[in-house]
Design a protein around this motif. Sequence first.
Motif, mmCIF file in Angstrom:
data_model
loop_
_atom_site.group_PDB
_atom_site.id
_atom_site.type_symbol
_atom_site.label_atom_id
_atom_site.label_comp_id
_atom_site.label_asym_id
_atom_site.label_seq_id
_atom_site.Cartn_x
_atom_site.Cartn_y
_atom_site.Cartn_z
ATOM 1 N N ARG A 50 -4.589 -10.611 9.939
ATOM 2 C CA ARG A 50 -3.920 -9.421 10.490
ATOM 3 C C ARG A 50 -2.703 -8.995 9.678
ATOM 4 O O ARG A 50 -2.498 -7.793 9.471
ATOM 5 N N ILE A 51 -1.893 -9.942 9.238
ATOM 6 C CA ILE A 51 -0.698 -9.584 8.471
ATOM 7 C C ILE A 51 -1.091 -9.028 7.110
ATOM 8 O O ILE A 51 -0.528 -8.040 6.641
ATOM 9 N N ALA A 52 -2.075 -9.654 6.463
ATOM 10 C CA ALA A 52 -2.546 -9.166 5.169
ATOM 11 C C ALA A 52 -3.097 -7.744 5.297
ATOM 12 O O ALA A 52 -2.811 -6.878 4.462
ATOM 13 N N ASN A 53 -3.863 -7.498 6.329
ATOM 14 C CA ASN A 53 -4.412 -6.154 6.538
ATOM 15 C C ASN A 53 -3.308 -5.143 6.842
ATOM 16 O O ASN A 53 -3.392 -3.991 6.403
ATOM 17 N N ALA A 54 -2.290 -5.560 7.569
ATOM 18 C CA ALA A 54 -1.169 -4.660 7.860
ATOM 19 C C ALA A 54 -0.419 -4.304 6.577
ATOM 20 O O ALA A 54 -0.041 -3.145 6.376
ATOM 21 N N MET A 55 -0.229 -5.301 5.698
ATOM 22 C CA MET A 55 0.429 -5.011 4.418
ATOM 23 C C MET A 55 -0.405 -4.046 3.590
ATOM 24 O O MET A 55 0.134 -3.125 2.972
ATOM 25 N N ARG A 56 -1.708 -4.235 3.576
ATOM 26 C CA ARG A 56 -2.590 -3.325 2.827
ATOM 27 C C ARG A 56 -2.509 -1.907 3.379
ATOM 28 O O ARG A 56 -2.488 -0.933 2.624
ATOM 29 N N THR A 57 -2.447 -1.786 4.697
ATOM 30 C CA THR A 57 -2.353 -0.466 5.325
ATOM 31 C C THR A 57 -1.050 0.230 4.945
ATOM 32 O O THR A 57 -1.040 1.420 4.621
ATOM 33 N N ILE A 58 0.051 -0.507 4.954
ATOM 34 C CA ILE A 58 1.349 0.070 4.589
ATOM 35 C C ILE A 58 1.350 0.522 3.136
ATOM 36 O O ILE A 58 1.831 1.610 2.806
ATOM 37 N N VAL A 59 0.808 -0.310 2.258
ATOM 38 C CA VAL A 59 0.778 0.023 0.829
ATOM 39 C C VAL A 59 -0.130 1.229 0.581
ATOM 40 O O VAL A 59 0.217 2.118 -0.197
ATOM 41 N N LYS A 60 -1.262 1.292 1.246
ATOM 42 C CA LYS A 60 -2.154 2.446 1.091
ATOM 43 C C LYS A 60 -1.489 3.720 1.584
ATOM 44 O O LYS A 60 -1.625 4.783 0.979
ATOM 45 N N ALA A 61 -0.751 3.621 2.685
ATOM 46 C CA ALA A 61 -0.047 4.799 3.213
ATOM 47 C C ALA A 61 1.058 5.238 2.259
ATOM 48 O O ALA A 61 1.250 6.436 2.040
ATOM 49 N N ALA A 62 1.773 4.288 1.681
ATOM 50 C CA ALA A 62 2.835 4.632 0.732
ATOM 51 C C ALA A 62 2.256 5.202 -0.557
ATOM 52 O O ALA A 62 2.907 6.007 -1.229
ATOM 53 N N ALA A 63 1.040 4.806 -0.909
ATOM 54 C CA ALA A 63 0.415 5.282 -2.146
ATOM 55 C C ALA A 63 -0.090 6.710 -2.029
ATOM 56 O O ALA A 63 -0.438 7.318 -3.043
ATOM 57 N N THR A 64 -0.127 7.271 -0.838
ATOM 58 C CA THR A 64 -0.587 8.648 -0.697
ATOM 59 C C THR A 64 0.357 9.630 -1.378
ATOM 60 O O THR A 64 -0.044 10.750 -1.675
ATOM 61 N N ARG A 65 1.567 9.209 -1.649
ATOM 62 C CA ARG A 65 2.519 10.066 -2.356
ATOM 63 C C ARG A 65 2.235 10.124 -3.855
ATOM 64 O O ARG A 65 2.788 10.964 -4.550
ATOM 65 N N THR A 66 1.414 9.219 -4.337
ATOM 66 C CA THR A 66 1.048 9.207 -5.752
ATOM 67 C C THR A 66 -0.402 9.659 -5.892
ATOM 68 O O THR A 66 -1.103 9.866 -4.910
ATOM 69 N N ASP A 67 -0.859 9.782 -7.110
ATOM 70 C CA ASP A 67 -2.241 10.188 -7.340
ATOM 71 C C ASP A 67 -3.176 8.998 -7.524
ATOM 72 O O ASP A 67 -4.335 9.175 -7.858
ATOM 73 N N ARG A 68 -2.681 7.784 -7.299
ATOM 74 C CA ARG A 68 -3.479 6.577 -7.471
ATOM 75 C C ARG A 68 -3.559 5.807 -6.161
ATOM 76 O O ARG A 68 -2.663 5.871 -5.335
ATOM 77 N N LYS A 69 -4.641 5.057 -6.011
ATOM 78 C CA LYS A 69 -4.799 4.193 -4.848
ATOM 79 C C LYS A 69 -4.091 2.883 -5.104
ATOM 80 O O LYS A 69 -3.859 2.501 -6.244
ATOM 81 N N ALA A 70 -3.773 2.160 -4.046
ATOM 82 C CA ALA A 70 -3.103 0.861 -4.176
ATOM 83 C C ALA A 70 -3.621 -0.088 -3.121
ATOM 84 O O ALA A 70 -4.002 0.336 -2.025
ATOM 85 N N THR A 71 -3.621 -1.371 -3.457
ATOM 86 C CA THR A 71 -4.029 -2.411 -2.523
ATOM 87 C C THR A 71 -3.275 -3.699 -2.822
ATOM 88 O O THR A 71 -2.626 -3.816 -3.855
ATOM 89 N N VAL A 72 -3.378 -4.642 -1.899
ATOM 90 C CA VAL A 72 -2.698 -5.937 -2.023
ATOM 91 C C VAL A 72 -3.744 -7.037 -2.020
ATOM 92 O O VAL A 72 -4.631 -7.043 -1.161
ATOM 93 N N GLU A 73 -3.643 -7.946 -2.984
ATOM 94 C CA GLU A 73 -4.513 -9.130 -3.057
ATOM 95 C C GLU A 73 -3.626 -10.356 -2.894
ATOM 96 O O GLU A 73 -2.564 -10.434 -3.506
ATOM 97 N N ILE A 74 -4.059 -11.304 -2.085
ATOM 98 C CA ILE A 74 -3.298 -12.527 -1.876
ATOM 99 C C ILE A 74 -4.020 -13.660 -2.599
ATOM 100 O O ILE A 74 -5.171 -13.957 -2.298
ATOM 101 N N LEU A 75 -3.327 -14.257 -3.562
ATOM 102 C CA LEU A 75 -3.902 -15.318 -4.370
ATOM 103 C C LEU A 75 -3.534 -16.670 -3.780
ATOM 104 O O LEU A 75 -2.420 -16.874 -3.311
ATOM 105 N N SER A 76 -4.445 -17.608 -3.851
ATOM 106 C CA SER A 76 -4.152 -18.955 -3.336
ATOM 107 C C SER A 76 -3.707 -19.876 -4.445
ATOM 108 O O SER A 76 -3.792 -19.623 -5.584
#
Length: 76
Positions: A50-76
């Motif tokens: 849930r937290i990882a998905n929430a971070m991805r949602t926030i980053v995707k929403a913030a990326a709407t101001r740019t012309d590129r998509k964005a996402t978050v990957e969590i490495l182990s």
Amino acid sequence: MRDLVELMVKSLVDAPEEARVNEVSGESIVVYEVSVAEDDLGKVIGKGGRIANAMRTIVKAAATRTDRKATVEILS
């Protein structure tokens, strides 16, 4: 945007000095790779992701101001 991801991750973990955010730019997408201490991995992912998905949602929403998509990957 990298600062936003770094702020979110460092506020979640117990060892913020070990949290790292790496920005990997592609042609149409930016991927933010997050690595944290092994003990803090569960805090960043959250129950059921849930937290990882929430971070991805926030980053995707913030990326709407740019012309590129964005996402978050969590490495182990």
